[in-house]
Structures are given as structure tokens and as C-alpha cells.
Design an enzyme around this catalytic site. Structure first.
Site, mmCIF file in Angstrom:
data_model
loop_
_atom_site.group_PDB
_atom_site.id
_atom_site.type_symbol
_atom_site.label_atom_id
_atom_site.label_comp_id
_atom_site.label_asym_id
_atom_site.label_seq_id
_atom_site.Cartn_x
_atom_site.Cartn_y
_atom_site.Cartn_z
ATOM 1 N N HIS A 61 0.942 -0.895 0.157
ATOM 2 C CA HIS A 61 -0.528 0.079 -0.226
ATOM 3 C C HIS A 61 1.157 0.883 -0.175
ATOM 4 O O HIS A 61 1.253 2.235 1.119
ATOM 5 C CB HIS A 61 -0.934 -0.096 1.327
ATOM 6 C CG HIS A 61 -1.781 0.898 1.184
ATOM 7 N ND1 HIS A 61 -3.403 0.554 1.676
ATOM 8 C CD2 HIS A 61 -1.830 2.212 0.747
ATOM 9 C CE1 HIS A 61 -3.957 1.990 1.457
ATOM 10 N NE2 HIS A 61 -3.279 2.560 0.720
ATOM 11 N N HIS A 63 1.624 4.748 -1.654
ATOM 12 C CA HIS A 63 1.695 6.005 -3.388
ATOM 13 C C HIS A 63 2.240 6.470 -4.528
ATOM 14 O O HIS A 63 3.508 7.619 -3.329
ATOM 15 C CB HIS A 63 0.475 7.182 -2.664
ATOM 16 C CG HIS A 63 -0.736 6.391 -1.866
ATOM 17 N ND1 HIS A 63 -2.404 6.649 -2.759
ATOM 18 C CD2 HIS A 63 -1.270 5.497 -0.510
ATOM 19 C CE1 HIS A 63 -3.206 5.737 -1.822
ATOM 20 N NE2 HIS A 63 -2.665 5.953 -1.018
ATOM 21 N N HIS A 237 -6.209 -0.201 5.004
ATOM 22 C CA HIS A 237 -6.600 0.605 6.354
ATOM 23 C C HIS A 237 -7.329 -0.243 7.718
ATOM 24 O O HIS A 237 -7.691 1.112 7.389
ATOM 25 C CB HIS A 237 -5.683 2.192 6.052
ATOM 26 C CG HIS A 237 -6.375 2.607 5.315
ATOM 27 N ND1 HIS A 237 -8.313 2.387 4.850
ATOM 28 C CD2 HIS A 237 -6.095 3.066 3.568
ATOM 29 C CE1 HIS A 237 -8.224 2.447 3.533
ATOM 30 N NE2 HIS A 237 -6.933 2.998 3.312
ATOM 31 N N ASP A 309 0.481 2.415 4.030
ATOM 32 C CA ASP A 309 -0.152 3.601 3.108
ATOM 33 C C ASP A 309 0.338 4.822 3.080
ATOM 34 O O ASP A 309 0.368 5.547 3.675
ATOM 35 C CB ASP A 309 -1.575 3.812 3.756
ATOM 36 C CG ASP A 309 -2.656 4.603 2.980
ATOM 37 O OD1 ASP A 309 -2.579 5.295 1.881
ATOM 38 O OD2 ASP A 309 -4.052 5.253 4.073
ATOM 39 N N GLY A 329 -2.703 11.979 4.928
ATOM 40 C CA GLY A 329 -2.057 11.206 4.514
ATOM 41 C C GLY A 329 -0.839 11.424 4.906
ATOM 42 O O GLY A 329 -0.679 12.405 5.071
#
Ligand code: DOR
Ligand code: ZN
Ligand code: ZN
Length: 447
Positions: A61, A63, A237, A309, A329
Site C-alpha cells: 500500500h 502512493h 487500513h 499507506d 496521509g
């Protein structure tokens, strides 16, 4: 035979045991594991002086951004952060600019990434606009689909049960997992609207919108939609006791797995007072009761994976004056492993659990069959740790572009000493020592 390299004096995690051994590496694969005297000749020999050797960690996970959001993170900085954090494979989320949601966009993204990767990267896609594209995207190599239920990100209307069901069914036919961001868009939207009308803009107001009920409603809705479908659902999450309970119940009859993040384990909503908008994330930090429930589920094995994340933003984006303008985030790649190893030392978790949560299970769920454990013939993805080294987390030294963290200044235990990706040492003693391209693209179904 002369192999590429041999690691000697390793304390390696092999099938659940720490074993004193040496490891021979040839052409990016683990060639042999055994005593030093059994090792073949090697071009290079590295004495590990009893450092802890784990399977290369997998963060499912992340980005990575790049393309239109390269100012927050790009493939080079994101995969450097991964290597520094001990991750040898990461899976990239599709909420990019442009959104990854067609075979063509996926192909472009892979092409752009290819020569810049320091670790292996697999790519998620959002659901596309039309059903036949689902098969095309999988053929192009997506590792799975991501379903954001909290806002309209992909090509399928998230408010339309029938459309969602068809997309989920098509993913089930392609046998790829679907990772779900479980927040109910309608409930969240209504909460937000009320708060905005009342001119509530403080960090604490974010929690009043992203309630526990918002998570539970989305979890229940998607579980109902996939009943009897055979789709491999993976909840991202999960942050609430009730969400966990609904998933635990569904596990009795369906192939459902779930992830928690270190943030929801290590921080609570109390931290909002201290860090303010910096710790805004979706789903948000929860109160102690919820955090304790997450730990219990982690301890009893009902949580399957840990995902960082990793969600890099600029500091300006984090500091907007209204919480509704704050980007949700925080970066996670460089703190996840030390935070978790610190909890191992505190006996909240075993090392076996950490390896399961951060390597074995993600490899299983995403079908990364050549990775996730140290065995002969597997890919030589290896994370080497100085387990006894204490250090202070210093966000200014991060390799990610997002050089801030609520963990800045925390004292942790267990430092990444070296990260080996496809047989090549990428990170060594604090530095990236390899060039982009050492990491490869991980395609669904063919690893
Ligand atoms: O906190 C978050 N950040 N939650 C999300 O769902 C998206 C992510 C991001 O892309 O920044
Ligand atoms: Zn999410
Ligand atoms: Zn995310």
C-alpha cells in the site's frame, strides 16, 4: 561454479526459524543456503557479522505518485524511500494524475517507471469505465484493482450497487484481488456538508466526518455485494473494532483479508491535539478503544497484513488553514519497519508475525510467488537488519520528498543495514548505492 555473491555469517529467517548460515546469490536468485564451507566460489563475499536477514519486505500500500503529482513524490524518490525502509517490493496505488484506470494508462505508467525503479513495483488499477477493459488491464499486468468507496476516483459509479457488483464480478473472473478503501461516500459527504455549513474547520472536525460508522457502512456494503461471488477482497487500513468484527465474520464464508497501518497502531486521535493537521489521514486516527482493538486483532492473527499507506504530500498541503483543504496521509515507507521492530522488542508482536504481515502474506495475497521468503530458487530480495541498533527517526533525512513525520524524534530499535533487490545491494549503511532500473516491474500472474 563461481556465483555472483555470497553473504556469510547471516542470522537468517528461514521458515520461521533464525538460522546461522551463508547465502549464495546468482543472477538475481537465491542459489544456495548453507554452511560457509558449502558455499561455491563467489565474485564477491560479504561478511554480515551476524546481522538479522529477513525476506525482502513487501509494502502492498504505497502512493508513489509521479506523473502529474511528481512534486509530491516520483518513482526515484519513492523507491529510494522503500529501499531505505527495507522494502524490496511495493504496490503502487492508482489515485494518480491521471488516474491509473485503463490498459493504456497502466502501460504508460510502467514505461515511465521502468528505468527509474530502485525496488520492484507492482501497479494497481482503479476500475475502468467499461467492463471489457477489466480483462485488458489485468493482461497488461495490474496486480489488482483498488476500489475507493469514499470518493469517486475510478470509472465505476461508487454509489451504484449494480455497477459495482458487475465490476467486482469481472475482477473475480480475472482472479485478481480487489483492495478496498472502506469509507461510505454518501454518509461521509453528508457529515462533511453539515460541518462545513456550521463553519467547522478544525482538525478535530475531520473525525466528526470520517466516523467509525462511515467505515463500518462501507465494509458491510461491499461484503454484501460480493456474497457468493468468489472475489478476493482485501480491506485496506481498517481502523475500527466494528470494521474488524464484520471482516472476521465474513472470513468464515468468503475469501476476505485485511490490512492495518502502523499509523492506526502507533498513534491515536489524541495526537491530533499535538500534531494538528499533520496527522490528518483517511481513515483518521481513532481513540484508544479502537487502537486497542486493532492490537488485539493483530495479536490474535485476524489481521493479515501491514501496509504503510505511504501518502506523500508537501508540507504546505498538510498545513492548509481549513481541515477540508488539508491533504490526507503521511509518508510511511521509512518508519514502518523500525516502528514494528520496536514493538517486537516490547513484546507486543513476534518477529514471525512481522515477517508474516510484511512479507509472506502480502506475497500470498498478490500472488508474488517468487518472493516473500528466503528459499533456494526464489528471487534474491533480502532485507538485512541491525536489530540491536537504537536510533532516532529524523524526517529531514528521509529519501521521500515528504520530509516530515509525527514520528520525528522517536527513539526506535532495529535499523535497516542493507536492502538487496533482485540480487543487487541497493541500500547500504544509510546510502542508496544502486542506479534506477535495479528494481523491476512486478506483473500480476507472472512474477
Ligand atoms: O490518507 C490518505 N491518503 N487516504 C487515502 O485514501 C488517499 C491517500 C492519498 O493518496 O494521499
Ligand atoms: Zn485508502
Ligand atoms: Zn492509501
Amino acid at each position: 561454479m563461481i556465483v555472483d555473491s555470497v553473504l556469510t555469517n547471516a542470522k537468517a529467517y528461514l521458515k520461521g526459524q533464525i538460522v546461522d548460515c551463508s547465502i549464495a546469490i546468482e543472477e538475481g536468485k537465491i542459489h544456495k543456503i548453507g554452511k560457509e564451507t558449502q558455499m561455491p566460489q563467489a565474485d564477491e563475499k560479504t561478511d554480515l557479522h551476524n546481522l538479522l536477514v529477513l525476506p525482502g519486505l513487501i509494502d502492498e500500500h504505497v502512493h508513489l505518485r509521479d506523473e502529474g503529482r511528481a512534486y509530491k513524490e516520483d518513482f526515484a524518490s519513492g523507491t529510494a524511500a522503500a529501499a531505505a525502509g527495507g522494502f524490496t517490493t511495493v504496490l503502487d496505488m492508482p489515485n494518480n494524475d491521471p488516474v491509473t484506470m485503463s490498459a493504456e494508462r497502466l502501460r504508460n505508467r510502467m514505461q515511465l517507471a521502468q528505468r527509474r525503479l530502485l525496488v520492484n513495483v507492482g501497479f494497481y488499477s482503479e476500475f475502468p469505465k467499461t467492463l471489457p477493459e477489466i480483462k485488458e488491464i489485468v493482461s497488461e499486468g495490474a496486480v489488482g484493482f483498488k476500489l475507493f468507496m469514499g470518493n469517486q476516483t475510478g470509472g465505476v459509479n461508487v454509489d451504484d450497487d449494480l455497477a459495482l457488483k458487475e465490476a467486482l464480478k469481472a475482477a473475480a473472473e480475472q482472479k485478481v484481488p480487489v483492495a478496498v478503501h472502506a469509507e461510505d461516500r454518501a454518509m461521509l459527504g453528508a457529515n462533511e456538508e453539515k460541518l462545513k455549513k456550521a463553519q467547522k474547520t478544525a482538525p478535530a472536525d475531520y473525525l466528526r466526518a470520517h466516523t467509525e460508522a462511515v467505515e463500518l457502512k462501507a465494509v458491510q456494503r461491499v461484503l454484501k455485494l460480493v456474497e457468493g461471488m468468489g472475489v478476493r477482497l482485501h480491506f485496506c487500513h481498517i481502523s475500527t473494532k466494528d470494521g474488524l468484527a464484520a471482516i472476521a465474520e465474513a472470513k468464515k464464508t468468503q475469501t476476505v483479508t485485511c490490512e492495518v497501518t502502523p499509523n492506526h497502531l502507533m498513534l491515536s486521535s489524541e495526537e491530533l491535539q499535538r500534531y494538528g493537521s499533520l496527522v490528518i489521514m483517511a481513515p483518521p486516527l481513532r481513540d484508544r478503544l479502537q487502537v486497542d482493538a486493532l492490537w488485539r486483532s493483530l495479536e490474535d492473527g485476524s489481521v493479515d497484513t501491514l501496509g504503510s499507506d505511504h501518502a506523500p504530500h508537501t508540507l504546505e498541503e498538510k498545513m492548509a488553514s481549513s481541515v477540508w483543504d488539508v491533504k490526507a496521509g503521511i509518508p510511511g515507507l521509512e518508519v514502518t519497519l523500525p516502528l514494528m521492530l520496536t514493538m517486537v522488542r516490547k513484546r507486543r508482536l513476534s518477529l514471525n508475525q512481522v515477517v508474516s504481515l510484511l512479507a509472506e502474506k502480502p506475497a500470498q495475497i498478490y500472488g508474488l510467488t517468487g518472493r516473500g521468503s528466503i528459499e533456494a530458487d526464489k528471487t534474491a530480495d533480502i532485507t538485512i537488519i541491525d536489530y540491536n541498533q537504537q536510533f532516532i527517526i529524523e524526517a529531514v533525512k528521509f529519501k521521500t520528498k515528504a520530509k516530515f513525520s509525527p514520528y520525528n524524534g522517536w527513539e526506535v530499535n532495529g535499523k535497516v543495514a542493507k536492502t538487496i533487490v533482485n540480487g543487487t545491494v541497493v541500500f547500504d549503511d544509510g546510502e542508496i548505492i544502486a542506479k534506477g532500473g535495479v528494481g523491476g516491474i512486478v506483473r500480476g500472474g507472472t512474477k
